[in-house]
Design a protein around this motif. Structure first.
Motif, PDB file in Angstrom:
ATOM      1  N   LEU A   9      19.871  19.652   0.694  1.00  0.00           N
ATOM      2  CA  LEU A   9      19.571  18.507  -0.172  1.00  0.00           C
ATOM      3  C   LEU A   9      19.184  17.283   0.653  1.00  0.00           C
ATOM      4  N   ASP A  10      19.838  17.082   1.811  1.00  0.00           N
ATOM      5  CA  ASP A  10      19.457  15.985   2.701  1.00  0.00           C
ATOM      6  C   ASP A  10      17.995  16.124   3.127  1.00  0.00           C
ATOM      7  N   GLN A  11      17.590  17.341   3.479  1.00  0.00           N
ATOM      8  CA  GLN A  11      16.198  17.586   3.885  1.00  0.00           C
ATOM      9  C   GLN A  11      15.241  17.350   2.719  1.00  0.00           C
ATOM     10  N   THR A  12      15.643  17.768   1.529  1.00  0.00           N
ATOM     11  CA  THR A  12      14.809  17.550   0.339  1.00  0.00           C
ATOM     12  C   THR A  12      14.653  16.060   0.068  1.00  0.00           C
ATOM     13  N   ILE A  13      15.742  15.324   0.203  1.00  0.00           N
ATOM     14  CA  ILE A  13      15.693  13.867  -0.010  1.00  0.00           C
ATOM     15  C   ILE A  13      14.745  13.223   0.995  1.00  0.00           C
ATOM     16  N   LYS A  14      14.856  13.606   2.270  1.00  0.00           N
ATOM     17  CA  LYS A  14      13.966  13.043   3.290  1.00  0.00           C
ATOM     18  C   LYS A  14      12.511  13.355   2.976  1.00  0.00           C
ATOM     19  N   SER A  15      12.257  14.582   2.560  1.00  0.00           N
ATOM     20  CA  SER A  15      10.894  14.986   2.224  1.00  0.00           C
ATOM     21  C   SER A  15      10.372  14.176   1.041  1.00  0.00           C
ATOM     22  N   LEU A  16      11.189  14.020   0.006  1.00  0.00           N
ATOM     23  CA  LEU A  16      10.761  13.263  -1.173  1.00  0.00           C
ATOM     24  C   LEU A  16      10.584  11.783  -0.842  1.00  0.00           C
ATOM     25  N   GLN A  17      11.441  11.239   0.031  1.00  0.00           N
ATOM     26  CA  GLN A  17      11.286   9.839   0.427  1.00  0.00           C
ATOM     27  C   GLN A  17       9.971   9.635   1.180  1.00  0.00           C
ATOM     28  N   ALA A  18       9.618  10.596   2.033  1.00  0.00           N
ATOM     29  CA  ALA A  18       8.350  10.504   2.765  1.00  0.00           C
ATOM     30  C   ALA A  18       7.169  10.574   1.792  1.00  0.00           C
ATOM     31  N   LYS A  19       7.258  11.460   0.807  1.00  0.00           N
ATOM     32  CA  LYS A  19       6.184  11.561  -0.194  1.00  0.00           C
ATOM     33  C   LYS A  19       6.085  10.286  -1.020  1.00  0.00           C
ATOM     34  N   LYS A  20       7.232   9.724  -1.384  1.00  0.00           N
ATOM     35  CA  LYS A  20       7.250   8.480  -2.154  1.00  0.00           C
ATOM     36  C   LYS A  20       6.593   7.362  -1.354  1.00  0.00           C
ATOM     37  N   LYS A  21       6.924   7.268  -0.063  1.00  0.00           N
ATOM     38  CA  LYS A  21       6.351   6.239   0.795  1.00  0.00           C
ATOM     39  C   LYS A  21       4.830   6.414   0.891  1.00  0.00           C
ATOM     40  N   ALA A  22       4.368   7.659   1.003  1.00  0.00           N
ATOM     41  CA  ALA A  22       2.928   7.931   1.072  1.00  0.00           C
ATOM     42  C   ALA A  22       2.236   7.473  -0.216  1.00  0.00           C
ATOM     43  N   VAL A  23       2.852   7.728  -1.370  1.00  0.00           N
ATOM     44  CA  VAL A  23       2.277   7.307  -2.653  1.00  0.00           C
ATOM     45  C   VAL A  23       2.257   5.778  -2.743  1.00  0.00           C
ATOM     46  N   GLU A  24       3.343   5.132  -2.322  1.00  0.00           N
ATOM     47  CA  GLU A  24       3.390   3.666  -2.346  1.00  0.00           C
ATOM     48  C   GLU A  24       2.297   3.078  -1.455  1.00  0.00           C
ATOM     49  N   ASN A  25       2.127   3.665  -0.266  1.00  0.00           N
ATOM     50  CA  ASN A  25       1.096   3.173   0.655  1.00  0.00           C
ATOM     51  C   ASN A  25      -0.306   3.381   0.080  1.00  0.00           C
ATOM     52  N   ALA A  26      -0.537   4.512  -0.564  1.00  0.00           N
ATOM     53  CA  ALA A  26      -1.835   4.769  -1.190  1.00  0.00           C
ATOM     54  C   ALA A  26      -2.100   3.736  -2.284  1.00  0.00           C
ATOM     55  N   ASN A  27      -1.084   3.434  -3.074  1.00  0.00           N
ATOM     56  CA  ASN A  27      -1.198   2.436  -4.134  1.00  0.00           C
ATOM     57  C   ASN A  27      -1.582   1.082  -3.538  1.00  0.00           C
ATOM     58  N   LYS A  28      -0.890   0.681  -2.462  1.00  0.00           N
ATOM     59  CA  LYS A  28      -1.187  -0.608  -1.817  1.00  0.00           C
ATOM     60  C   LYS A  28      -2.621  -0.633  -1.275  1.00  0.00           C
ATOM     61  N   ARG A  29      -3.037   0.456  -0.621  1.00  0.00           N
ATOM     62  CA  ARG A  29      -4.389   0.501  -0.039  1.00  0.00           C
ATOM     63  C   ARG A  29      -5.462   0.390  -1.122  1.00  0.00           C
TER      64      ARG A  29
END
Length: 184
Positions: A70-90
């Motif tokens: 679950l820790d690994q899943t959380i890290k993976s989802l946090q990275a995906k969330k950050k990528a989506v946030e960055n795409a939104n900002k760009r």
């Protein structure tokens, strides 16, 4: 015998502990005489408790592995969330830059409208704002016991309220203007 084995295998650690206490009481009541029932109960707890511990350890290992997963899943989802946030900002920045470049404040699409508005704000240089107050704070804090500390902190809302309608700006505070994009 098989029925008795199934019964003891289904006993929880709590049940085995209760059996041990019950056996201890019966042993006291019988004056220390070992009856066949007491011997059987002692044998059951003696053999079954280690089995239960093994089973619990296996389950604890499973839970630890699940937690790591679950820790690994959380890290993976946090990275995906950050990528989506960055795409939104760009993309938002790209639309703002395009509108500014062409001098547009409004673009009407078939469904949505993009609006670029100017927003006034302030920029605060904390070091410059706090510098005149550091010596006063140091003198004040020298008289305090070691377990009490004092921290200088700026209220950006307080500065914003102070500067509204006021031409005089505190040292370290400058007015800014930025473009805000709204798409509705």
């Amino acid at each position: 015998m098989k029925n008795e084995e199934k019964t003891t295998q289904r006993m929880s650690l709590y049940d085995l502990q209760a059996l041990a206490f019950q056996t201890e009481l019966e042993l006291e009541e019988s004056g220390g005489e070992l009856t066949p029932e007491i011997e059987q109960a002692l044998a059951t707890t003696e053999t079954e408790i280690p089995r239960k511990i093994d089973a619990y350890k296996g389950y604890l290992d499973f839970l630890d592995a699940r937690k790591d997963q679950l820790d690994q899943t959380i890290k993976s989802l946090q990275a995906k969330k950050k990528a989506v946030e960055n795409a939104n900002k760009r993309i938002r920045e790209y639309v703002k830059t395009t509108m500014s470049t062409f001098g547009l404040t409004k673009i009407k699409g078939d469904i949505y409208t993009a609006t670029l508005t100017k927003k006034d704000g302030i920029e605060v240089n904390e070091e410059e704002v706090l510098e005149p107050f550091r010596s006063k704070m140091m003198k004040f804090s020298e008289g305090l016991p070691d377990y009490i500390s004092v921290e200088l902190k700026i209220s950006k809302k307080g500065i914003s309220d102070f500067t509204k309608g006021n031409d005089i700006m505190p040292a370290g505070v400058t007015r800014t203007t930025s473009d805000t994009l709204t798409i509705r």
